[in-house]
Design an enzyme around this catalytic site. Structure first.
Site, PDB file in Angstrom:
ATOM      1  CB  SER A 124      -0.982   0.013   1.284  1.00  0.00           C
ATOM      2  OG  SER A 124      -1.344   1.151   1.608  1.00  0.00           O
ATOM      3  CE1 TYR A 148      -3.184  -2.339   5.877  1.00  0.00           C
ATOM      4  CE2 TYR A 148      -3.041   0.289   5.366  1.00  0.00           C
ATOM      5  CZ  TYR A 148      -3.214  -1.158   4.933  1.00  0.00           C
ATOM      6  OH  TYR A 148      -3.293  -1.564   3.618  1.00  0.00           O
ATOM      7  CE  LYS A 152      -1.240  -4.378   3.511  1.00  0.00           C
ATOM      8  NZ  LYS A 152      -1.384  -5.696   2.795  1.00  0.00           N
ATOM      9  CG  ASN A 198     -11.123   3.780   3.126  1.00  0.00           C
ATOM     10  OD1 ASN A 198     -11.183   2.431   3.411  1.00  0.00           O
ATOM     11  ND2 ASN A 198     -10.129   4.415   3.702  1.00  0.00           N
ATOM     12  CG  LEU A 199     -14.065  10.664   0.357  1.00  0.00           C
ATOM     13  CD1 LEU A 199     -14.723  11.474   1.232  1.00  0.00           C
ATOM     14  CD2 LEU A 199     -13.122  11.531  -0.492  1.00  0.00           C
ATOM     15  NE  ARG A 291      -8.732  10.274   8.372  1.00  0.00           N
ATOM     16  CZ  ARG A 291      -9.048   9.438   7.100  1.00  0.00           C
ATOM     17  NH1 ARG A 291     -10.061   8.632   7.338  1.00  0.00           N
ATOM     18  NH2 ARG A 291      -8.307   9.188   5.993  1.00  0.00           N
TER      19      ARG A 291
HETATM   20  C1  UD1 Z   1      -6.606   5.145   3.811  1.00  0.00           C
HETATM   21  C2  UD1 Z   1      -5.620   4.677   4.632  1.00  0.00           C
HETATM   22  C3  UD1 Z   1      -4.717   3.985   3.621  1.00  0.00           C
HETATM   23  C4  UD1 Z   1      -5.502   2.926   2.887  1.00  0.00           C
HETATM   24  C5  UD1 Z   1      -6.411   3.515   2.032  1.00  0.00           C
HETATM   25  C6  UD1 Z   1      -7.104   2.586   1.533  1.00  0.00           C
HETATM   26  C7  UD1 Z   1      -5.335   6.349   6.503  1.00  0.00           C
HETATM   27  C8  UD1 Z   1      -4.483   7.241   7.138  1.00  0.00           C
HETATM   28  N1  UD1 Z   1      -4.779   5.732   5.638  1.00  0.00           N
HETATM   29  O1  UD1 Z   1      -5.872   6.237   2.966  1.00  0.00           O
HETATM   30  O2  UD1 Z   1      -3.737   3.285   4.763  1.00  0.00           O
HETATM   31  O3  UD1 Z   1      -4.403   2.258   2.076  1.00  0.00           O
HETATM   32  O4  UD1 Z   1      -7.234   4.387   3.120  1.00  0.00           O
HETATM   33  O5  UD1 Z   1      -8.240   3.218   0.566  1.00  0.00           O
HETATM   34  O6  UD1 Z   1      -6.317   6.108   6.920  1.00  0.00           O
HETATM   35  N2  UD1 Z   1     -12.020  12.089   4.148  1.00  0.00           N
HETATM   36  C9  UD1 Z   1     -12.910  12.949   4.788  1.00  0.00           C
HETATM   37  N3  UD1 Z   1     -14.068  12.339   5.427  1.00  0.00           N
HETATM   38  C10 UD1 Z   1     -14.087  11.114   5.625  1.00  0.00           C
HETATM   39  C11 UD1 Z   1     -13.143  10.015   4.988  1.00  0.00           C
HETATM   40  C12 UD1 Z   1     -12.041  10.728   4.468  1.00  0.00           C
HETATM   41  O7  UD1 Z   1     -12.641  14.047   4.223  1.00  0.00           O
HETATM   42  O8  UD1 Z   1     -15.132  10.882   6.261  1.00  0.00           O
HETATM   43  C13 UD1 Z   1     -10.876  12.333   3.149  1.00  0.00           C
HETATM   44  C14 UD1 Z   1      -9.378  12.234   4.093  1.00  0.00           C
HETATM   45  O9  UD1 Z   1      -8.991  13.117   4.785  1.00  0.00           O
HETATM   46  C15 UD1 Z   1      -8.503  12.231   2.674  1.00  0.00           C
HETATM   47  C16 UD1 Z   1      -9.361  11.521   1.535  1.00  0.00           C
HETATM   48  O10 UD1 Z   1     -10.921  11.738   2.146  1.00  0.00           O
HETATM   49  O11 UD1 Z   1      -8.242  13.327   2.293  1.00  0.00           O
HETATM   50  C17 UD1 Z   1      -9.405   9.912   1.314  1.00  0.00           C
HETATM   51  O12 UD1 Z   1      -9.268   9.299   2.834  1.00  0.00           O
HETATM   52  P1  UD1 Z   1      -9.554   7.742   3.007  1.00  0.00           P
HETATM   53  O13 UD1 Z   1     -10.332   7.214   1.821  1.00  0.00           O
HETATM   54  O14 UD1 Z   1      -9.791   7.472   4.351  1.00  0.00           O
HETATM   55  O15 UD1 Z   1      -7.926   7.341   2.414  1.00  0.00           O
HETATM   56  P2  UD1 Z   1      -6.728   7.583   2.939  1.00  0.00           P
HETATM   57  O16 UD1 Z   1      -6.588   8.473   4.070  1.00  0.00           O
HETATM   58  O17 UD1 Z   1      -5.963   8.307   1.857  1.00  0.00           O
END
Ligand code: UD1
Length: 338
Positions: A124, A148, A152, A198-199, A291
């Site tokens: 990852s 996590y 990796k 995740n977003l 976050r």
């Molecule tokens: C996360 C994991 C990463 C994993 C990846 C898989 C962390 C620090 N990292 O990455 O190890 O491989 O997911 O997809 O968690 N966001 C919001 N609101 C939310 C959720 C997310 O604003 O409710 C934003 C986050 O701040 C970020 C973006 O969306 O800017 C993507 O977030 P997310 O999908 O959680 O992925 P990562 O944090 O990049």
């Protein structure tokens, strides 16, 4: 050629299995179904029209794993199984070190016992931590910040050592950026248990009115709109990257590392806008504080995979949001049924 896919009923593994079957590889799925459902196996058959052998085996159970290798003449292993939640790993580090490390060591030992030495491993972009410069190349400094990510990182090091110990080993480490979306059929996709972190799965829940609003973590990053930028990659493109790695592995010596991303980043607000456009829904959101552990921007230099694997991501943010939304609507009630 017979390919064992560990975690083959999971989000990435199921898409890898579909792609392999469509390319006429024989596929054996191994999964403990802790974070996946059995209906995925049926739907893989529906999508591909092909049969797939599946075993309910935990990689921590070396005896059961050994039996799978005894019953099947496996040529290559694609190892997707593993715990993958950053937040959970911070609260339960031993669960992550125990499961992710021991399962992989067991797998390699059993592979070695059965003279199977070709391995493709799900790593990852989490191994990079906060980037010192962008885009991230395979040579960028590694600085995993959470348990996590450290599993990796450690597994990459273990697998590299293994590949250097015996010339028979050929190991490919694939560093995924942010896998999103679902199979265009709407039959398989990400099905997180409980509240997703995740977003994209959260946006899909908000669009579907299962959640009231999306909390946007940080509006004051040094980015054009102030929100975080990530390299989202369609899971079907990601799956194809594995098949390309498999098709190239014989030509490799020891180990190879590849980023799998698109090379292009999107901000949280851009993802919201695209999701609204494909779904026709409004996504209520509220900007809150950052976050902990998040970075402003992360995206891949994906040119090495293009050069050496002849692989590039072809699907764009529209496809990613479209297929995520299609899956969301198709998968309603799955938790209750299976
Ligand atoms: C996360 C994991 C990463 C994993 C990846 C898989 C962390 C620090 N990292 O990455 O190890 O491989 O997911 O997809 O968690 N966001 C919001 N609101 C939310 C959720 C997310 O604003 O409710 C934003 C986050 O701040 C970020 C973006 O969306 O800017 C993507 O977030 P997310 O999908 O959680 O992925 P990562 O944090 O990049």
């Amino acid at each position: 050629m017979k390919v064992l896919v560990t975690g083959g009923a999971g989000y990435v593994g199921s898409h890898v299995a579909v792609d392999l079957l469509e390319k006429n590889f024989e596929v054996i799925i191994l999964d403990n179904f802790v974070n996946s459902s059995r209906f995925v196996l049926d739907n893989i058959k529906v999508i591909t029209g092909k049969n797939v052998i599946a075993y309910n085996v935990d990689l921590l159970d070396k005896g059961a794993l050994n039996e799978v290798f005894e019953k099947n003449k496996i040529d290559v292993v694609i190892h997707c199984a593993g715990h993958k939640s950053v937040g959970e790993s911070v609260n339960y580090p031993l669960k992550y070190y125990d499961n992710n490390l021991i399962s992989t060591i067991n797998l390699c030992n059993v592979m070695n016992d059965h003279h199977v030495h070709k391995l493709i491993f799900s790593s990852s972009a989490v191994v990079y931590g906060i980037p010192e410069s962008l885009p991230l190349t395979e040579n960028s400094p590694l600085n995993a910040l959470n348990p996590y990510g450290k599993t990796k990182y450690m597994l990459e090091k273990i697998l590299i050592d293994l590949s250097l110990s015996n010339p028979l080993w050929k190991i490919v480490l694939l560093r995924y950026f942010n896998p999103v979306g679902a199979h265009p059929s709407g039959l398989i996709g990400e099905n997180p248990t409980g509240i997703p972190d995740n977003l994209l799965p959260i946006i899909a829940k908000v669009a579907d009115e299962e959640m009231d609003e999306l909390l946007v973590f940080g509006g004051d990053y040094d980015t054009p709109d102030g929100t975080g930028i990530r390299d989202y990659i369609h899971v079907s493109d990601l799956a194809k990257g594995h098949v390309h790695a498999l098709e190239s592995i014989d030509a490799f010596q020891k180990f190879k590392i590849f980023n799998l991303g698109t090379g292009r980043g999107y901000s949280v607000l851009e993802v919201i806008n695209n999701f609204e456009a494909v779904s026709g829904k409004t996504i209520p959101y509220r900007i809150v504080s950052r976050r902990p552990g998040d970075m402003a921007v992360s995206y891949a230099d994906a040119t090495k995979a293009a050069r050496e694997l002849n692989w590039v991501a072809t699907k764009d943010i529209y496809d990613m949001c479209h297929d995520a939304w299609n899956w969301k609507q198709n998968s309603k009630g799955i938790d209750k049924v299976f």
